[in-house]
Design a protein around this motif. Structure first.
Motif, PDB file in Angstrom:
ATOM      1  N   TYR A  79      56.407  26.926  48.219  1.00 33.33           N
ATOM      2  CA  TYR A  79      56.210  28.369  47.996  1.00 33.33           C
ATOM      3  C   TYR A  79      55.066  28.955  48.813  1.00 33.33           C
ATOM      4  N   GLN A  80      54.642  28.234  49.848  1.00 30.45           N
ATOM      5  CA  GLN A  80      53.473  28.654  50.623  1.00 30.45           C
ATOM      6  C   GLN A  80      53.571  30.100  51.099  1.00 30.45           C
ATOM      7  N   ASN A  81      54.712  30.411  51.720  1.00 31.37           N
ATOM      8  CA  ASN A  81      54.941  31.796  52.122  1.00 31.37           C
ATOM      9  C   ASN A  81      55.996  32.319  51.174  1.00 31.37           C
ATOM     10  N   ARG A  82      55.941  33.596  50.866  1.00 34.54           N
ATOM     11  CA  ARG A  82      56.873  34.117  49.858  1.00 34.54           C
ATOM     12  C   ARG A  82      58.252  34.333  50.480  1.00 34.54           C
ATOM     13  N   GLU A  83      58.872  33.245  50.958  1.00 36.43           N
ATOM     14  CA  GLU A  83      60.150  33.402  51.645  1.00 36.43           C
ATOM     15  C   GLU A  83      61.328  32.865  50.860  1.00 36.43           C
ATOM     16  N   SER A  84      61.047  32.074  49.817  1.00 38.85           N
ATOM     17  CA  SER A  84      62.174  31.531  49.065  1.00 38.85           C
ATOM     18  C   SER A  84      62.824  32.657  48.273  1.00 38.85           C
ATOM     19  N   GLN A  85      64.006  32.366  47.773  1.00 40.24           N
ATOM     20  CA  GLN A  85      64.795  33.337  47.031  1.00 40.24           C
ATOM     21  C   GLN A  85      64.031  33.883  45.818  1.00 40.24           C
ATOM     22  N   ASP A  86      63.074  33.094  45.307  1.00 40.51           N
ATOM     23  CA  ASP A  86      62.313  33.503  44.127  1.00 40.51           C
ATOM     24  C   ASP A  86      61.529  34.790  44.357  1.00 40.51           C
ATOM     25  N   PHE A  87      61.312  35.113  45.625  1.00 39.90           N
ATOM     26  CA  PHE A  87      60.530  36.304  45.935  1.00 39.90           C
ATOM     27  C   PHE A  87      61.410  37.440  46.449  1.00 39.90           C
ATOM     28  N   GLN A  88      62.738  37.283  46.302  1.00 41.70           N
ATOM     29  CA  GLN A  88      63.699  38.328  46.665  1.00 41.70           C
ATOM     30  C   GLN A  88      63.463  38.873  48.075  1.00 41.70           C
ATOM     31  N   PRO A  89      63.386  37.989  49.094  1.00 37.21           N
ATOM     32  CA  PRO A  89      63.089  38.462  50.447  1.00 37.21           C
ATOM     33  C   PRO A  89      64.176  39.400  50.985  1.00 37.21           C
ATOM     34  N   ASP A  90      65.375  39.320  50.364  1.00 34.81           N
ATOM     35  CA  ASP A  90      66.495  40.131  50.840  1.00 34.81           C
ATOM     36  C   ASP A  90      66.530  41.517  50.196  1.00 34.81           C
ATOM     37  N   ALA A  91      65.591  41.775  49.249  1.00 34.82           N
ATOM     38  CA  ALA A  91      65.654  43.020  48.485  1.00 34.82           C
ATOM     39  C   ALA A  91      64.976  44.167  49.220  1.00 34.82           C
ATOM     40  N   LYS A  92      65.761  44.849  50.045  1.00 34.29           N
ATOM     41  CA  LYS A  92      65.263  46.037  50.753  1.00 34.29           C
ATOM     42  C   LYS A  92      66.329  47.118  50.645  1.00 34.29           C
ATOM     43  N   GLY A  93      65.943  48.357  50.835  1.00 32.94           N
ATOM     44  CA  GLY A  93      66.902  49.463  50.880  1.00 32.94           C
ATOM     45  C   GLY A  93      67.839  49.482  49.687  1.00 32.94           C
ATOM     46  N   LEU A  94      69.147  49.451  49.972  1.00 37.56           N
ATOM     47  CA  LEU A  94      70.152  49.542  48.920  1.00 37.56           C
ATOM     48  C   LEU A  94      70.080  48.351  47.962  1.00 37.56           C
ATOM     49  N   SER A  95      69.873  47.132  48.514  1.00 36.24           N
ATOM     50  CA  SER A  95      69.755  45.945  47.660  1.00 36.24           C
ATOM     51  C   SER A  95      68.644  46.135  46.642  1.00 36.24           C
ATOM     52  N   HIS A  96      67.530  46.672  47.107  1.00 39.64           N
ATOM     53  CA  HIS A  96      66.373  46.873  46.240  1.00 39.64           C
ATOM     54  C   HIS A  96      66.689  47.871  45.127  1.00 39.64           C
ATOM     55  N   ALA A  97      67.378  48.955  45.505  1.00 45.95           N
ATOM     56  CA  ALA A  97      67.730  49.990  44.525  1.00 45.95           C
ATOM     57  C   ALA A  97      68.700  49.434  43.480  1.00 45.95           C
ATOM     58  N   ILE A  98      69.655  48.618  43.938  1.00 49.59           N
ATOM     59  CA  ILE A  98      70.632  48.028  43.008  1.00 49.59           C
ATOM     60  C   ILE A  98      69.914  47.088  42.034  1.00 49.59           C
ATOM     61  N   LYS A  99      68.982  46.296  42.579  1.00 45.52           N
ATOM     62  CA  LYS A  99      68.251  45.356  41.722  1.00 45.52           C
ATOM     63  C   LYS A  99      67.371  46.083  40.715  1.00 45.52           C
ATOM     64  N   ASP A 100      66.829  47.229  41.122  1.00 49.33           N
ATOM     65  CA  ASP A 100      66.031  48.036  40.186  1.00 49.33           C
ATOM     66  C   ASP A 100      66.870  48.430  38.968  1.00 49.33           C
ATOM     67  N   ILE A 101      68.100  48.840  39.233  1.00 51.76           N
ATOM     68  CA  ILE A 101      68.994  49.254  38.137  1.00 51.76           C
ATOM     69  C   ILE A 101      69.295  48.055  37.228  1.00 51.76           C
ATOM     70  N   ALA A 102      69.613  46.906  37.855  1.00 49.55           N
ATOM     71  CA  ALA A 102      69.924  45.706  37.076  1.00 49.55           C
ATOM     72  C   ALA A 102      68.720  45.256  36.255  1.00 49.55           C
ATOM     73  N   PHE A 103      67.517  45.302  36.859  1.00 48.34           N
ATOM     74  CA  PHE A 103      66.304  44.877  36.155  1.00 48.34           C
ATOM     75  C   PHE A 103      65.996  45.808  34.991  1.00 48.34           C
ATOM     76  N   ARG A 104      66.272  47.109  35.179  1.00 49.60           N
ATOM     77  CA  ARG A 104      66.004  48.067  34.099  1.00 49.60           C
ATOM     78  C   ARG A 104      66.865  47.738  32.885  1.00 49.60           C
ATOM     79  N   SER A 105      68.109  47.414  33.141  1.00 46.51           N
ATOM     80  CA  SER A 105      69.004  47.071  32.038  1.00 46.51           C
ATOM     81  C   SER A 105      68.561  45.765  31.367  1.00 46.51           C
ATOM     82  N   GLN A 106      68.133  44.787  32.181  1.00 49.71           N
ATOM     83  CA  GLN A 106      67.651  43.516  31.616  1.00 49.71           C
ATOM     84  C   GLN A 106      66.365  43.719  30.816  1.00 49.71           C
ATOM     85  N   ALA A 107      65.479  44.580  31.318  1.00 48.54           N
ATOM     86  CA  ALA A 107      64.201  44.828  30.633  1.00 48.54           C
ATOM     87  C   ALA A 107      64.441  45.512  29.286  1.00 48.54           C
ATOM     88  N   ARG A 108      65.407  46.435  29.259  1.00 50.21           N
ATOM     89  CA  ARG A 108      65.738  47.142  28.016  1.00 50.21           C
ATOM     90  C   ARG A 108      66.208  46.134  26.967  1.00 50.21           C
TER      91      ARG A 108
END
Ligand code: ZN
Length: 295
Positions: A61-90
């Motif tokens: 985990y030296q650099n935050r590049e593994s999937q655990d740090f959501q390196p792919d979450a930008k733009g639309l992916s990020h917005a979609i994940k925000d919606i999913a996380f909101r539902s999970q947090a609720r």
């Protein structure tokens, strides 16, 4: 039959036995750093562990590049994940009966879920992220974050400690759980969530099931093995929940041998209703969440 000496832990099915492992064979190495990684599973309690043993996993985990740090979450992916996380947090807030006081998100990774949860709790409460890096992830630049040094002086100071998909990342899951629950005050709540080795989609996808995630995942819990480990750590179980974590997209990406991107994310969203249906019908969800009280 191997004895796998280093993992001769007390069986999570029966306290009077040690685990007795059989190999499930060779798995995909998601780090590209190993010749051979495999999972062995106990015949007695069903708990799985990853091989070879890695007493210290920090190099992964030296650099935050593994999937655990959501390196792919930008733009639309990020917005979609925000919606999913909101539902999970609720859902999480409902299960723990509302969030009062200070909440620690131990092993917060990218901090995206921590931020979303923090935005949802009332003004009197606070959600603090913590991880192994001294600098906060970008998501938490404007929010409370503790590096390892600051966190070590916060023993018994949180009303609720959550650790979602953290416990399975260390060979010494027992020691890590002691550390995690050590940050909760007496009578405080501890929430642990890990992938479920018995998930119906694990059977369907086999070694391509994304939740195996070797070598990063060191332990593969059953519902019972997680409950037993928490009870042994002096935690009183309040409730156990099945959680559907969207993993279809990444599993398809694994089969295709491609890296995860927006295409697979969208395909995963299309497949999500099927994923949920399969998990509800079989009662074997992607992940297990246990809510407990520190005695
Ligand atoms: Zn066992």
């Amino acid at each position: 039959m191997h004895s796998y000496g280093v993992f001769r832990m007390i069986c999570l099915g029966d306290d009077s036995e040690t685990c007795q492992y059989v190999s499930l064979g060779k798995f995909l190495d998601r780090s590209g750093q190993f010749e051979h990684v495999e999972v062995v599973r106990c015949l007695r309690c069903g708990h799985g562990v990853s091989m070879p043993p890695l007493p210290d996993v920090t190099f992964l985990y030296q650099n935050r590049e593994s999937q655990d740090f959501q390196p792919d979450a930008k733009g639309l992916s990020h917005a979609i994940k925000d919606i999913a996380f909101r539902s999970q947090a609720r859902k999480l807030l409902r299960q723990i009966g509302g969030a009062e006081g200070r909440i620690l998100d131990f092993g917060c990774g990218s901090g995206q879920f921590t931020r979303v949860l923090g935005e949802m709790v009332s003004g009197a409460s606070e959600v603090v992220g913590a991880d192994m890096h001294s600098e906060p992830p970008a998501e938490l630049a404007e929010r409370p974050y503790l590096g390892p040094k600051e966190l070590s002086s916060c023993k018994e100071s949180f009303d609720i400690v959550i650790a979602l998909h953290v416990l399975e990342h260390d060979d010494d899951a027992d020691g890590l759980l002691t550390t995690i629950s050590g940050y909760a005050r007496s009578r405080g709540k501890v929430v642990i969530e890990v992938p479920n080795i018995d998930c119906v989609w694990g059977m369907a996808f086999g070694k391509f099931w994304d939740a195996w995630y070797l070598p990063y995942h060191r332990h593969h819990f059953t519902r019972n093995s997680l409950v037993r480990l928490m009870q042994r750590n002096g935690l009183k179980i309040e409730s156990v929940h099945g959680v559907t974590v969207p993993t279809m997209g990444r599993s398809f990406a694994d089969i295709a041998g491609g890296t995860n991107n927006l295409f697979w994310l969208l395909l995963g969203i299309l497949a999500h209703p099927v994923q949920v249906l399969g998990e509800v019908l079989t009662g074997n969800s992607t992940a297990i969440r246990v809510i407990a009280v520190k005695e």
